[in-house]
Structures are given as structure tokens and as C-alpha cells.
Design a protein around this motif. Structure first.
Motif, PDB file in Angstrom:
ATOM      1  N   PHE A 134      -2.812 -37.085   3.354  1.00 58.15           N
ATOM      2  CA  PHE A 134      -2.464 -37.830   2.374  1.00 58.15           C
ATOM      3  C   PHE A 134      -2.288 -39.222   2.802  1.00 58.15           C
ATOM      4  O   PHE A 134      -1.513 -39.681   4.201  1.00 58.15           O
ATOM      5  N   ARG A 156      -7.970 -40.136 -13.549  1.00 54.03           N
ATOM      6  CA  ARG A 156      -6.953 -40.362 -13.514  1.00 54.03           C
ATOM      7  C   ARG A 156      -6.205 -41.555 -11.986  1.00 54.03           C
ATOM      8  O   ARG A 156      -4.945 -41.730 -11.755  1.00 54.03           O
ATOM      9  N   TYR A 175      -5.871 -23.513  -2.244  1.00 52.37           N
ATOM     10  CA  TYR A 175      -7.410 -24.045  -1.904  1.00 52.37           C
ATOM     11  C   TYR A 175      -7.935 -22.996  -1.119  1.00 52.37           C
ATOM     12  O   TYR A 175      -7.777 -22.662   0.018  1.00 52.37           O
ATOM     13  N   THR A 182      -3.269 -43.138  -2.753  1.00 50.46           N
ATOM     14  CA  THR A 182      -4.052 -43.009  -3.695  1.00 50.46           C
ATOM     15  C   THR A 182      -3.775 -44.658  -4.653  1.00 50.46           C
ATOM     16  O   THR A 182      -3.501 -45.038  -4.501  1.00 50.46           O
ATOM     17  N   ASN A 199      -4.798 -31.321 -13.681  1.00 51.48           N
ATOM     18  CA  ASN A 199      -4.684 -30.556 -11.783  1.00 51.48           C
ATOM     19  C   ASN A 199      -5.637 -30.186 -11.281  1.00 51.48           C
ATOM     20  O   ASN A 199      -5.233 -29.533 -10.450  1.00 51.48           O
ATOM     21  N   GLN A 225      -9.671 -37.024  -9.758  1.00 49.26           N
ATOM     22  CA  GLN A 225      -8.928 -36.535 -10.822  1.00 49.26           C
ATOM     23  C   GLN A 225      -8.966 -37.212 -12.269  1.00 49.26           C
ATOM     24  O   GLN A 225      -8.917 -38.419 -12.104  1.00 49.26           O
ATOM     25  N   TYR A 260      -5.933 -46.071  -8.436  1.00 50.17           N
ATOM     26  CA  TYR A 260      -5.198 -45.886  -9.968  1.00 50.17           C
ATOM     27  C   TYR A 260      -6.265 -46.403 -10.945  1.00 50.17           C
ATOM     28  O   TYR A 260      -7.058 -45.749 -11.740  1.00 50.17           O
ATOM     29  N   PHE A 300      -5.893 -23.523   2.181  1.00 46.73           N
ATOM     30  CA  PHE A 300      -4.881 -24.050   2.131  1.00 46.73           C
ATOM     31  C   PHE A 300      -3.588 -24.162   0.804  1.00 46.73           C
ATOM     32  O   PHE A 300      -4.230 -24.260  -0.396  1.00 46.73           O
ATOM     33  N   ALA A 357      -1.567 -37.406 -11.706  1.00 43.41           N
ATOM     34  CA  ALA A 357      -2.361 -38.138 -11.095  1.00 43.41           C
ATOM     35  C   ALA A 357      -1.198 -38.358  -9.416  1.00 43.41           C
ATOM     36  O   ALA A 357      -0.728 -39.337  -9.406  1.00 43.41           O
ATOM     37  N   TYR A 358      -0.450 -37.359  -9.011  1.00 39.24           N
ATOM     38  CA  TYR A 358       0.663 -37.750  -7.455  1.00 39.24           C
ATOM     39  C   TYR A 358      -0.026 -36.368  -6.725  1.00 39.24           C
ATOM     40  O   TYR A 358      -0.807 -35.351  -6.895  1.00 39.24           O
ATOM     41  N   GLU A 359      -0.055 -37.355  -5.552  1.00 42.53           N
ATOM     42  CA  GLU A 359      -0.984 -36.959  -4.507  1.00 42.53           C
ATOM     43  C   GLU A 359      -0.111 -35.863  -4.261  1.00 42.53           C
ATOM     44  O   GLU A 359       1.103 -34.864  -4.178  1.00 42.53           O
ATOM     45  N   GLN A 360      -1.431 -34.873  -3.674  1.00 38.22           N
ATOM     46  CA  GLN A 360      -1.211 -33.434  -3.347  1.00 38.22           C
ATOM     47  C   GLN A 360      -0.898 -33.506  -1.731  1.00 38.22           C
ATOM     48  O   GLN A 360      -1.655 -34.015  -0.596  1.00 38.22           O
ATOM     49  N   TYR A 361       0.789 -32.455  -1.396  1.00 39.13           N
ATOM     50  CA  TYR A 361       0.950 -32.457   0.253  1.00 39.13           C
ATOM     51  C   TYR A 361       0.346 -31.281   0.606  1.00 39.13           C
ATOM     52  O   TYR A 361       1.009 -29.738   0.436  1.00 39.13           O
ATOM     53  N   PHE A 362      -0.573 -30.904   2.111  1.00 37.74           N
ATOM     54  CA  PHE A 362      -1.612 -29.760   2.327  1.00 37.74           C
ATOM     55  C   PHE A 362      -0.480 -28.473   3.348  1.00 37.74           C
ATOM     56  O   PHE A 362      -0.178 -28.976   4.413  1.00 37.74           O
ATOM     57  N   GLY A 363      -0.590 -28.235   3.476  1.00 37.64           N
ATOM     58  CA  GLY A 363      -0.215 -26.899   4.821  1.00 37.64           C
ATOM     59  C   GLY A 363      -1.395 -26.985   6.026  1.00 37.64           C
ATOM     60  O   GLY A 363      -2.146 -27.618   5.516  1.00 37.64           O
ATOM     61  N   PRO A 364      -1.032 -25.867   6.978  1.00 37.13           N
ATOM     62  CA  PRO A 364      -2.073 -26.194   7.662  1.00 37.13           C
ATOM     63  C   PRO A 364      -2.830 -25.321   7.826  1.00 37.13           C
ATOM     64  O   PRO A 364      -3.549 -25.230   8.343  1.00 37.13           O
ATOM     65  N   THR A 373       2.532 -32.151 -11.870  1.00 35.27           N
ATOM     66  CA  THR A 373       0.786 -32.205 -11.957  1.00 35.27           C
ATOM     67  C   THR A 373       0.778 -33.661 -12.819  1.00 35.27           C
ATOM     68  O   THR A 373       1.372 -34.287 -12.279  1.00 35.27           O
ATOM     69  N   TYR A 412      -0.253 -25.678  -5.402  1.00 31.98           N
ATOM     70  CA  TYR A 412      -1.522 -24.750  -5.626  1.00 31.98           C
ATOM     71  C   TYR A 412      -2.621 -24.171  -3.992  1.00 31.98           C
ATOM     72  O   TYR A 412      -1.863 -24.193  -3.338  1.00 31.98           O
ATOM     73  N   GLY A 443      -4.283 -29.180   7.922  1.00 30.79           N
ATOM     74  CA  GLY A 443      -4.095 -28.933   6.789  1.00 30.79           C
ATOM     75  C   GLY A 443      -4.823 -30.726   6.272  1.00 30.79           C
ATOM     76  O   GLY A 443      -4.220 -31.872   7.589  1.00 30.79           O
ATOM     77  N   PRO A 444      -5.359 -31.305   5.272  1.00 27.80           N
ATOM     78  CA  PRO A 444      -6.316 -32.377   5.347  1.00 27.80           C
ATOM     79  C   PRO A 444      -4.266 -33.310   5.117  1.00 27.80           C
ATOM     80  O   PRO A 444      -2.747 -32.585   4.173  1.00 27.80           O
ATOM     81  N   PHE A 495      -7.892 -40.112  -4.236  1.00 25.57           N
ATOM     82  CA  PHE A 495      -6.906 -40.273  -3.736  1.00 25.57           C
ATOM     83  C   PHE A 495      -7.497 -39.895  -2.229  1.00 25.57           C
ATOM     84  O   PHE A 495      -9.009 -39.401  -1.861  1.00 25.57           O
ATOM     85  N   TYR A 537      -7.859 -38.933   2.099  1.00 24.18           N
ATOM     86  CA  TYR A 537      -7.266 -37.349   2.861  1.00 24.18           C
ATOM     87  C   TYR A 537      -7.857 -37.961   4.519  1.00 24.18           C
ATOM     88  O   TYR A 537      -9.170 -37.994   4.228  1.00 24.18           O
TER      89      TYR A 537
END
Lengths: 111, 113
Positions: A46, A31, B35, A49, A97, A91, A51, B90, B99-106, B97, B33, A43-44, A34, A36
Motif C-alpha cells: 500500500f 469512495r 484475490y 488512498t 467491499n 472502490q 478520497y 493473494f 474505503a480503507y486500505e487493504q494490506y496484502f500477503g506475499p 470494509t 479477502y 504482494g502489493p 488506492f 500500490y
């Protein structure tokens, strides 16, 4: 089972020396893939992406490409500030998810 | 626009103690999320919340609980910490939800002795 393998584990380049990082994946119905960037203690962050096979994305000195089995992150004329760990994640269609991450490539660019 | 914030940044616990890791996002994202990242293992999903009011288990949920307090906040609780839970945690968020990019914390670096 969905799986991501990144190579090499570590890569040392001279400033200006172009190279590529590899991300091989096995997934039941991709799907999204990605990329990073992760700096030490952070943290990672971005980057891209992708597809579908044949897709390419660029950002400054980075270019990501995708085939049906792998993705490459090409780094052109790298600078020391490009030093970081680069993470790849996929993914699959069966896990709406869940991102499966590789263990990353640690890139060091020497001035 | 702070993105994803996490508290605390560092924590040391003794075996059996409990604690809650806090996460908040200001991007109006629906999905959040948690992790954990361990050397040589990659990032692994603990729990996620597809939208406000829902939570689901990820790959490694044992020993953890979560609460989606509202659209902005998603907390992770360790009821009885174990040395195996020593890790970097993290929090991430995405618009929805899929196939969309996820943005992470520190991240939060947790050590359990």
C-alpha cells in the motif's frame, strides 16, 4: 460498469528523470482510489488512498493526485529502487467491499 | 508484527486434486479477502469476509470455497482443481470494509496441470 485503465503499460526512465503514471477510472460514486507498489514475486504494498478530487498525498519521491476522472502518480528524480509495478484501484459507492484494479504500469529506472 | 502471512508459497496440483490455501493476519483487522492475479487481468476478488462469521462472493467465486476460521485466519479451498485456476493467489486484510486500505500477503503461486 466500474473500470480502471492504467497507462503506460511500461515505462523506462533514467535515474533522475521525473515522469508521471496515469490511472483513468469510471466508477459510480468514488469512495476511494488506492495506489500500490508491487515488486516481482511479492504482494502489493500500500502507498496512498485518495478520497476526493483535488486531494494530493506525498511519500518520498512519489506524489499522488486525484481529479474526477483520473489520478496521477508523479515520480520525482527516481532511483533504481523505485523500479516496480504500480497498481491503481478504485472502490465505488455501489460495491462496499470490492476494489477494481488496473493492470498496472511496469516502471524500470536505469542507473 | 508479521502482517499478512500465507502458506504455502508454491504448489503444483494435478487436475481434480483439492487443496487449501491458508492466510493469517496479526493486525487485528476485521475484514479479509482472497484475490487472484493473472497476467493482463489485474487482481480480481474471489471471496471476502467483512467480519468474523461472515463470508461473501466476489467477482470470480466459481470453483472456490472459503472459511473464516476466526478473526485472524481466512482459508481458501479448491475442491477439484482445474488448469484455469493456475494463478497467483493473494490474501489481504483491512481494518473494516469500505474505503480503507487493504494490506496484502506475499502470495501463493499455484500451478494446475
Amino acid at each position: 460498469e466500474d473500470q480502471v485503465t492504467q497507462s503506460p503499460e511500461a515505462l523506462r526512465l533514467q535515474e533522475g528523470e521525473s515522469s508521471s503514471l496515469n490511472c483513468s477510472y469510471t466508477v459510480s460514486g468514488l469512495r476511494g482510489l488506492f495506489w500500490y507498489r508491487q515488486d516481482p514475486g511479492k504482494g502489493p504494498e500500500f502507498l496512498f488512498t485518495l478520497y476526493s478530487a483535488g486531494e494530493e498525498k506525498e511519500k518520498e519521491r512519489l506524489k499522488a493526485t486525484l481529479t474526477k476522472k483520473e489520478s496521477f502518480l508523479h515520480i520525482t528524480a527516481p532511483k533504481p529502487e523505485d523500479s516496480a509495478t504500480y497498481l491503481c484501484a478504485v472502490q465505488g459507492a455501489g460495491a462496499t467491499n470490492k476494489l477494481i484494479f488496473g493492470t498496472g504500469t511496469l516502471l524500470a529506472v536505469q542507473p | 508484527n508479521a502482517g499478512v502471512t500465507q502458506t504455502p508459497k508454491f504448489q503444483v496440483l494435478k487436475t481434480g486434486q483439492s487443496m487449501t490455501l491458508q492466510c493469517a493476519q496479526d493486525m487485528n483487522h476485521n475484514s479479509m479477502y482472497w484475490y487472484r492475479q493473472d497476467p493482463g487481468m489485474g487482481l480480481r476478488l474471489i471471496y471476502y469476509s467483512a467480519s468474523e462469521g461472515t463470508t461473501d462472493k466476489g467477482e470470480v467465486p466459481n470453483g472456490y470455497n472459503v472459511s473464516r476460521l476466526n478473526k485472524r485466519e481466512f482459508s481458501l479451498r479448491l475442491e477439484s482443481a482445474a488448469p484455469s485456476q493456475t494463478s497467483v493467489y493473494f490474501c489481504a486484510s483491512s481494518a473494516i470494509t469500505g474505503a480503507y486500505e487493504q494490506y496484502f500477503g506475499p502470495g501463493t503461486r499455484l500451478t494446475v496441470t
